[in-house]
Design a protein around this motif. Structure first.
Motif, PDB file in Angstrom:
ATOM      1  N   VAL A 176       5.136  17.022  -7.257  1.00  0.00           N
ATOM      2  CA  VAL A 176       3.757  16.784  -6.820  1.00  0.00           C
ATOM      3  C   VAL A 176       3.664  15.358  -6.314  1.00  0.00           C
ATOM      4  CG1 VAL A 176       1.343  16.692  -7.512  1.00  0.00           C
ATOM      5  CG2 VAL A 176       2.851  18.435  -8.477  1.00  0.00           C
ATOM      6  N   PRO A 177       3.415  15.155  -5.013  1.00  0.00           N
ATOM      7  CA  PRO A 177       3.362  13.783  -4.490  1.00  0.00           C
ATOM      8  C   PRO A 177       2.122  13.045  -4.982  1.00  0.00           C
ATOM      9  CG  PRO A 177       2.711  15.343  -2.797  1.00  0.00           C
ATOM     10  CD  PRO A 177       3.173  16.158  -3.976  1.00  0.00           C
ATOM     11  N   MET A 178       2.282  11.766  -5.195  1.00  0.00           N
ATOM     12  CA  MET A 178       1.163  10.943  -5.625  1.00  0.00           C
ATOM     13  C   MET A 178       0.316  10.566  -4.418  1.00  0.00           C
ATOM     14  SD  MET A 178       1.272   7.266  -7.564  1.00  0.00           S
ATOM     15  CE  MET A 178      -0.161   6.185  -7.557  1.00  0.00           C
ATOM     16  N   THR A 179      -0.991  10.576  -4.599  1.00  0.00           N
ATOM     17  CA  THR A 179      -1.890  10.166  -3.530  1.00  0.00           C
ATOM     18  C   THR A 179      -1.632   8.708  -3.158  1.00  0.00           C
ATOM     19  OG1 THR A 179      -3.576  11.675  -4.369  1.00  0.00           O
ATOM     20  CG2 THR A 179      -4.304   9.965  -2.848  1.00  0.00           C
ATOM     21  N   ALA A 180      -1.567   8.427  -1.871  1.00  0.00           N
ATOM     22  CA  ALA A 180      -1.313   7.053  -1.409  1.00  0.00           C
ATOM     23  C   ALA A 180      -2.595   6.236  -1.474  1.00  0.00           C
ATOM     24  CB  ALA A 180      -0.766   7.080   0.015  1.00  0.00           C
ATOM     25  N   PHE A 181      -2.451   4.970  -1.846  1.00  0.00           N
ATOM     26  CA  PHE A 181      -3.590   4.047  -1.914  1.00  0.00           C
ATOM     27  C   PHE A 181      -3.283   2.778  -1.117  1.00  0.00           C
ATOM     28  CE2 PHE A 181      -3.892   6.639  -5.732  1.00  0.00           C
ATOM     29  CZ  PHE A 181      -5.230   7.001  -5.739  1.00  0.00           C
ATOM     30  N   PRO A 182      -3.171   2.902   0.204  1.00  0.00           N
ATOM     31  CA  PRO A 182      -2.848   1.709   1.012  1.00  0.00           C
ATOM     32  C   PRO A 182      -3.967   0.667   1.012  1.00  0.00           C
ATOM     33  CG  PRO A 182      -3.434   3.562   2.420  1.00  0.00           C
ATOM     34  CD  PRO A 182      -3.337   4.097   1.027  1.00  0.00           C
ATOM     35  N   GLN A 183      -5.172   1.064   0.622  1.00  0.00           N
ATOM     36  CA  GLN A 183      -6.306   0.137   0.638  1.00  0.00           C
ATOM     37  C   GLN A 183      -6.287  -0.851  -0.517  1.00  0.00           C
ATOM     38  OE1 GLN A 183      -6.386   3.261  -0.215  1.00  0.00           O
ATOM     39  NE2 GLN A 183      -7.768   3.645  -1.929  1.00  0.00           N
TER      40      GLN A 183
END
Length: 429
Positions: free
Chosen positions: A105-112
């Motif tokens: 399950v990929p982790m949600t990206a948080f580029p912000q």
């Protein structure tokens, strides 16, 4: 010459002090702010992570320290949070290990999130787990522990009344004996009661017999009618369910809409029993209640135990965060049950007529244990139909019939009775 050297030495010392101070300040700021980190954690991370428990993702308590032991630095953590998929595709060994461990399950990206934001989150996860404070005994518990009740016991009151009546009876006997002695001392002859016994005198009086028989017939008929009218009326029925469910916590404290769980009430005849999967939508993550949830009737440990009953019934392994496939049916006890010859459609009332759930079911948001609030009798339904105006504004279902009946009755608002809700065929078939 010495003064020049001394000045240069002082300047160097001053510059060195500034450098050390800046480095010290930088190291402090790099540690992050736990308070800000908690807010960021709750808004970005809490859906998949807990500090001390494995969920969709790993537990994050002391995550920086634990990863440093495996040779993973903070920069790697920043890269993972901002773009875990990219790190996995790059072939990073530890990134792929975590990805495979948590079911791909990929982790949600948080580029912000900035470096400062991530440092604040790491500072929050580095805080030591607070030990739960011992709960003070409630006033009720303290009173019970000290042997004090919340008032005078009913047994004491009953005993006092028995003693009082016994003393009164003894007093009347003594008064009678005293009056008899006074009469004898004065030479007054006390007439003794004579004649027929009371029951024989009553039997010989036909009028009194007739009145008494009629009286008892009327009283018997009244109580027989009252008893028969209560057959099938279960108002106040409050059974114990196999898994304790607090409407007060869910609908009251947490504000969950009734139709989230009883979704079929909007489109079906019945409101439906919520499936355990609906419960698990929240309780995959909510494995215990808050520390302040306990009540004098039910402790926090009690509520946590009921959540474990839910896990057992649905076959959920909380440690591994996955279903085992070993589910068990829950034998819920039905509370509201209309006779078979009565037709009632929830969607007609909830969706079309716009009737609130509390109209029939009472203040469910205040009920710790659900019970039947209304009598649900025919008379109760008819009175509701006579008094309740139907929601016809902006309701296409009633547009045509509203225009016709408004002219017929000369009113803008129509009750259910005026729209034919008193016809026998509406509810009986």
């Amino acid at each position: 010459m010495k003064q020049v050297i001394h000045r240069k030495f002082s300047k160097n010392i001053f510059r060195l002090a500034i450098v050390i101070l800046l480095a010290f300040t930088t190291s402090i700021s790099a540690q992050g702010d736990p308070a800000k980190g908690k807010a960021l954690f709750n808004s970005n991370c809490a859906a998949c992570h807990q500090l001390d428990k494995k969920m969709t993702g790993p537990a994050l308590r002391d995550i920086e320290a634990r990863l440093s032991e495996e040779g993973i630095d903070k920069e790697w953590i920043h890269s993972w949070v901002r773009n875990s998929s990219g790190l996995i595709k790059s072939g990073d060994e530890y990134a792929n290990k975590i990805f495979n461990e948590f079911n791909n399950v990929p982790m949600t990206a948080f580029p912000q999130l900035s470096d400062e934001d991530l440092d604040n989150i790491l500072a929050y996860t580095a805080e030591k787990k607070a030990e739960p404070a011992p709960q003070a005994a409630t006033a009720v518990g303290a009173a019970k522990a000290s042997g004090e009740g919340d008032g005078i016991s009913n047994k004491i009151i009953l005993g006092a009344l028995v003693v009082l009546f016994a003393l009164l009876a003894m007093a009347l006997i003594l008064v009678r004996q005293t009056l008899n002695r006074f009469a004898e001392a004065k030479g007054v002859e006390v007439e003794q009661s004579s004649g027929l016994p009371l029951w024989k005198a009553f039997v010989q009086n036909q009028f009194l017999v007739l009145v008494t028989v009629v009286f008892f017939l009327l009283v018997g008929a009244y109580y027989a009618y009252g008893f028969m009218m209560q057959v099938g009326v279960d108002q106040g029925y409050q059974p114990v369910q196999p898994i304790h469910y607090s409407h007060k916590i869910h609908a009251g404290d947490n504000g969950i809409d009734c139709k989230y769980c009883h979704s079929s009430a909007r489109v079906s005849k019945t409101s439906g029993i919520p499936s355990l999967n609906v419960c698990m939508n929240c309780h995959k993550s909510i494995y215990e209640v808050a520390e302040t949830t306990g009540t004098p009737e039910h402790s926090k440990e009690f509520y946590d135990g009921e959540i474990q009953k839910l896990y057992k019934a649905v076959g959920w392994d909380d440690t591994e965060q996955k279903y085992t496939g070993e589910s068990q049916p829950v034998k819920w006890v039905r509370i509201h049950n209309l006779p078979d010859f009565v037709y009632f459609n929830h969607s007609q009332h909830v969706t079309v007529a716009g009737v609130e759930c509390q109209t029939c079911h009472g203040p469910v948001e205040e009920m710790e244990v659900m019970y039947q609030y209304a009598p649900l009798t025919m008379g109760w339904c008819i009175n509701c139909h006579r008094e309740t105006n139907v929601k016809v504004k902006d309701n296409d279902y009633y547009t045509k019939i509203h225009e016709e009946l408004s002219k017929k009755y000369g009113v803008d608002e129509l009750t259910a009775a005026q729209m034919g809700a008193l016809e026998c065929g509406k509810c009986h078939y």
